[in-house]
Design a protein around this motif. Structure first.
Motif, short mmCIF file in Angstrom:
data_model
loop_
_atom_site.label_atom_id
_atom_site.label_comp_id
_atom_site.label_asym_id
_atom_site.label_seq_id
_atom_site.Cartn_x
_atom_site.Cartn_y
_atom_site.Cartn_z
N ALA A 331 -10.27 9.13 2.54
CA ALA A 331 -11.38 8.64 1.72
C ALA A 331 -10.87 8.22 0.35
CB ALA A 331 -12.47 9.70 1.58
N TYR A 332 -11.55 7.21 -0.20
CA TYR A 332 -11.23 6.72 -1.54
C TYR A 332 -12.52 6.33 -2.24
CZ TYR A 332 -7.23 5.60 -4.53
OH TYR A 332 -6.27 5.64 -5.51
N HIS A 333 -12.60 6.68 -3.53
CA HIS A 333 -13.78 6.35 -4.33
C HIS A 333 -13.59 5.00 -4.99
CE1 HIS A 333 -16.36 7.26 -8.14
NE2 HIS A 333 -17.00 6.49 -7.29
N LEU A 334 -14.55 4.08 -4.82
CA LEU A 334 -14.51 2.77 -5.43
C LEU A 334 -15.74 2.58 -6.31
CD1 LEU A 334 -12.88 2.47 -2.61
CD2 LEU A 334 -13.15 0.03 -2.99
N ASP A 335 -15.55 1.94 -7.47
CA ASP A 335 -16.70 1.67 -8.32
C ASP A 335 -17.45 0.44 -7.81
OD1 ASP A 335 -15.16 -0.51 -9.02
OD2 ASP A 335 -14.64 0.23 -11.00
N GLY A 336 -18.48 0.04 -8.53
CA GLY A 336 -19.30 -1.07 -8.08
C GLY A 336 -18.59 -2.40 -8.01
N HIS A 337 -17.46 -2.54 -8.72
CA HIS A 337 -16.69 -3.77 -8.71
C HIS A 337 -15.59 -3.77 -7.66
CE1 HIS A 337 -18.72 -4.91 -12.43
NE2 HIS A 337 -18.44 -3.71 -12.89
N GLY A 338 -15.49 -2.69 -6.89
CA GLY A 338 -14.47 -2.61 -5.85
C GLY A 338 -13.14 -2.08 -6.31
N ASN A 339 -13.07 -1.49 -7.51
CA ASN A 339 -11.82 -0.95 -8.03
C ASN A 339 -11.65 0.51 -7.62
OD1 ASN A 339 -11.29 -3.37 -9.52
ND2 ASN A 339 -12.76 -2.67 -11.05
N PRO A 340 -10.48 0.91 -7.08
CA PRO A 340 -10.26 2.31 -6.73
C PRO A 340 -10.29 3.20 -7.96
CG PRO A 340 -8.64 0.88 -5.69
CD PRO A 340 -9.35 0.04 -6.69
N VAL A 341 -10.90 4.36 -7.82
CA VAL A 341 -11.04 5.32 -8.92
C VAL A 341 -10.36 6.62 -8.51
CG1 VAL A 341 -12.65 6.60 -10.37
CG2 VAL A 341 -13.23 4.28 -9.61
N GLY A 342 -9.44 7.09 -9.34
CA GLY A 342 -8.79 8.37 -9.07
C GLY A 342 -7.77 8.28 -7.96
N ASP A 343 -7.61 9.38 -7.25
CA ASP A 343 -6.62 9.49 -6.18
C ASP A 343 -7.32 9.58 -4.84
OD1 ASP A 343 -4.50 9.53 -7.97
OD2 ASP A 343 -4.68 11.71 -8.28
N PRO A 344 -6.61 9.25 -3.76
CA PRO A 344 -7.21 9.36 -2.42
C PRO A 344 -7.44 10.82 -2.03
CG PRO A 344 -4.89 8.82 -2.24
CD PRO A 344 -5.23 8.76 -3.70
N MET A 345 -8.40 11.01 -1.15
CA MET A 345 -8.73 12.34 -0.64
C MET A 345 -8.56 12.35 0.88
SD MET A 345 -9.57 14.28 -3.22
CE MET A 345 -10.49 15.61 -2.46
N ARG A 346 -8.15 13.48 1.40
CA ARG A 346 -8.00 13.64 2.85
C ARG A 346 -8.70 14.92 3.28
NH1 ARG A 346 -3.01 12.20 0.81
NH2 ARG A 346 -2.25 10.13 1.41
N PHE A 347 -9.48 14.80 4.34
CA PHE A 347 -10.23 15.94 4.88
C PHE A 347 -9.77 16.14 6.32
CE2 PHE A 347 -12.76 13.71 1.72
CZ PHE A 347 -13.06 14.73 0.84
N TYR A 348 -9.01 17.20 6.54
CA TYR A 348 -8.36 17.41 7.83
C TYR A 348 -9.27 18.20 8.77
CZ TYR A 348 -4.05 15.80 5.64
OH TYR A 348 -3.11 15.05 5.00
N TYR A 349 -9.04 18.00 10.07
CA TYR A 349 -9.72 18.78 11.12
C TYR A 349 -8.81 18.86 12.32
CZ TYR A 349 -10.97 13.90 12.08
OH TYR A 349 -10.94 12.53 12.25
N ASP A 350 -9.05 19.85 13.15
CA ASP A 350 -8.25 20.10 14.35
C ASP A 350 -9.16 19.98 15.57
OD1 ASP A 350 -6.41 20.85 16.23
OD2 ASP A 350 -6.48 22.99 15.75
N LEU A 351 -8.88 19.00 16.43
CA LEU A 351 -9.74 18.74 17.59
C LEU A 351 -9.18 19.34 18.87
CD1 LEU A 351 -10.83 15.06 16.91
CD2 LEU A 351 -11.96 17.19 16.29
N SER A 352 -8.31 20.32 18.77
CA SER A 352 -7.84 21.02 19.95
C SER A 352 -8.74 22.23 20.21
CB SER A 352 -6.39 21.47 19.75
OG SER A 352 -6.30 22.37 18.64
#
Length: 555
Positions: A331-352
């Protein structure tokens, strides 16, 4: 080359497909909550088993009759079946059974159509690859020829097998024949491999019987507490209307049996209490988890279709772009003009593991994503409208077994339902976008510019930026193409973005006067005349400042 907003721009060598526009997904149409029936006495469990077994036998007979009617089903045959079931249960139990039968038959018809479409796709792919010379290379759009004569021969045999299955499936669909197993086909096949499933015959029989019970009642608006068959009062008391043959087991008036256990829905409990107090329809289902030895009560009700917010309103506060993968959300946060804000985020899960474990992992990852979106202050989350139904076939990808397993592991269908439902509770909207070229173009245009010594960007992070920009209505490219050669300075590709090695590229641009002085200092050109006060920004600001000071000093 790009294709944005449904417009395709490309050359003759590569034609891009039309990209559909983003849209706001509809909100949830139903709600289901569950609570455990604790403290049941042996008498309570005995009554539930008898009622479930009796109604389950009636449900099996009704499903058999409905499958026999096939395409000759009418409202008269439905009424006749319901009348026959009423004598052995009650009119409301009969209504619930016949409705569940029709839902199950309709689901089987939809699955039958999906099976036919999958067979047709497999036959087309095999016929195409068999018509090509051996060893011919394929492309991203179509697979190539087979590698050897032996593989060609085996695939020709499989083509005949699929064609036979397709003819049989089409004939059954035209005749209205469906194949349904009450209790699940998977559990039925487990009977032939009990050692692999680590089950005894007695344990398997207990699960099989529990799955074939029927203890579900549809709600009725205007009736007391929203359900006359399985009634739950606001204080949590559960009572069941016994079928006619089991009426002698009643411990309350009007042939009802009251359980000693009480329920209290921790999730959406207030919403459920408001419905039963106003006598609005609530459906209930009682089932037994044989492995744990626990009884559960599930309450469900319908919601009116919520009017989604306009797309422009969802874009007003920016967007969270989410790229779905086999083991995490990028995931990445973008402002209304389409510019990336801050750093990317990752949300992990295990599907086993088990289905319950996979479902819990998905819910936990979505919960963390929604909480982060609320902290960012956005009003919507952008996600790809993925559907890998046509991508899982062995005929299309051949030996790429790991790739097919990777695609099959990505939770698409359940993820959509979960995300839409949970986001609605947080006041967030879901914007679905076309998944075409998001990973490729995101990696091409955003991975390298956003990478730094303190930020590591993956292909999935860059894809999340592309998804968010597409949802916001911006092109994925960071800049437009340069003008034609006759309109440019003939010095190559001009860009407005500094290169990664340019010093001070992260800083602010200096004023115009300072940049002019730097140019004169490097070239050695002297200024021929003094600038006037009206043409110099700095002198004009100084003039206004001194005028203000002189006014303040006047008595």
């Amino acid at each position: 080359m790009a294709a944005e907003g449904g417009v395709v721009r490309g050359d003759a060598e590569r034609q891009l497909r039309v990209i559909e526009g983003p849209f706001v997904a509809l909100g949830p149409s139903g709600v289901a909550v569950r609570d455990r029936l604790k403290g049941l006495t042996p008498e309570d469990e005995g009554v539930l088993r008898l009622v479930g077994g009796h109604l389950g036998r009636l449900a099996s007979l009704d499903l058999k009759a409905r499958c026999a009617d096939a395409g000759d089903h009418t409202s008269d045959t439905w009424a006749a079946r319901k009348q026959g079931l009423t004598a052995e249960s009650s009119s409301r139990w009969a209504g619930s059974i016949t409705k569940a039968t029709h839902d199950q038959w309709a689901l089987s018809r939809r699955c039958q159509l999906a099976h036919i479409q999958a067979l047709e796709a497999g036959v087309r792919t095999l016929m195409h690859r068999l018509s090509l010379p051996l060893g011919e290379k394929g492309s991203k759009r179509a697979a190539g020829g087979y590698r050897s004569k032996g593989e060609w021969f085996q695939k020709s045999r499989r083509l005949h097998l699929l064609e036979h299955r397709l003819c049989v499936a089409r004939a059954e669909r035209e005749a209205g024949v469906v194949h349904v197993v009450r209790g699940s086909r998977r559990l039925l096949n487990t009977r032939h491999s009990l050692s692999v499933a680590q089950l005894t015959e007695v344990e398997w029989r207990q699960r099989w019987e529990a799955e074939r019970w029927f203890l579900a009642a549809d709600g009725e608006s205007g009736k007391r507490f929203g359900n006359e068959t399985i009634r739950v009062t606001p204080d949590g008391t559960v009572s069941i209307k016994l079928p006619a043959p089991l009426a002698h087991l009643a411990n309350a008036k009007h042939g009802r049996y009251v359980l000693t256990s009480r329920v209290a829905f921790a999730h959406r409990g207030q919403e459920w209490a408001d419905r039963v107090t106003d006598d609005r329809a609530v459906a209930y289902r009682i089932h037994l988890d044989v492995e744990r030895g626990r009884w559960y009560l599930t309450a469900s009700w319908q919601r009116p279709v919520v009017q989604t917010v306009p797309l422009e309103a969802a874009r007003a506060k920016g967007m969270i772009g989410v790229d779905t993968n086999a083991d995490h959300f990028a995931a990445y946060h973008l402002d209304g003009h389409g510019n990336p804000v801050g750093d990317p985020m990752r949300f992990y899960y295990d599907l086993s593991g088990s289905a319950d474990h996979r479902d819990a992992q998905i819910r936990h990852a979505i919960t963390r994503l929604l909480h982060w979106a609320k902290r960012c202050g956005v009003a919507a989350i952008a996600i790809e409208d993925l559907d890998f139904t046509a991508e899982k076939t062995r005929e299309k990808h051949g030996r790429k077994k790991r790739f097919r397993q990777l695609i099959s592991g990505i939770p698409t269908g359940k993820l959509k339902a979960r995300l839409v439902s949970m986001a609605a509770e947080h006041g967030l909207s879901i914007v679905a976008v076309d998944p075409a070229y998001t990973s490729m173009w995101g990696d091409e245009h955003w991975r390298k510019p956003l990478t730094s010594n303190k930020r590591k960007m993956s292909r999935h992070d860059a894809a999340s930026v592309a998804i968010g920009r597409r949802a916001l209505g911006h092109p994925i490219r960071r800049r437009t193409a340069p003008p034609h050669d006759d309109r440019s300075d003939r010095r190559g590709h001009r860009t407005a973005q500094a290169g990664p090695s340019t010093p001070g590229r992260e800083g602010t641009r200096p004023p115009v006067t300072e940049r002019a002085q730097d140019v004169r200092r490097r070239t050695g050109i002297q200024r021929t005349r003094e600038p006037s006060a009206s043409n110099t920004v700095r002198d004009a600001c100084s003039t206004r400042r001194w005028q203000q000071l002189s006014l303040l000093g006047t008595d």
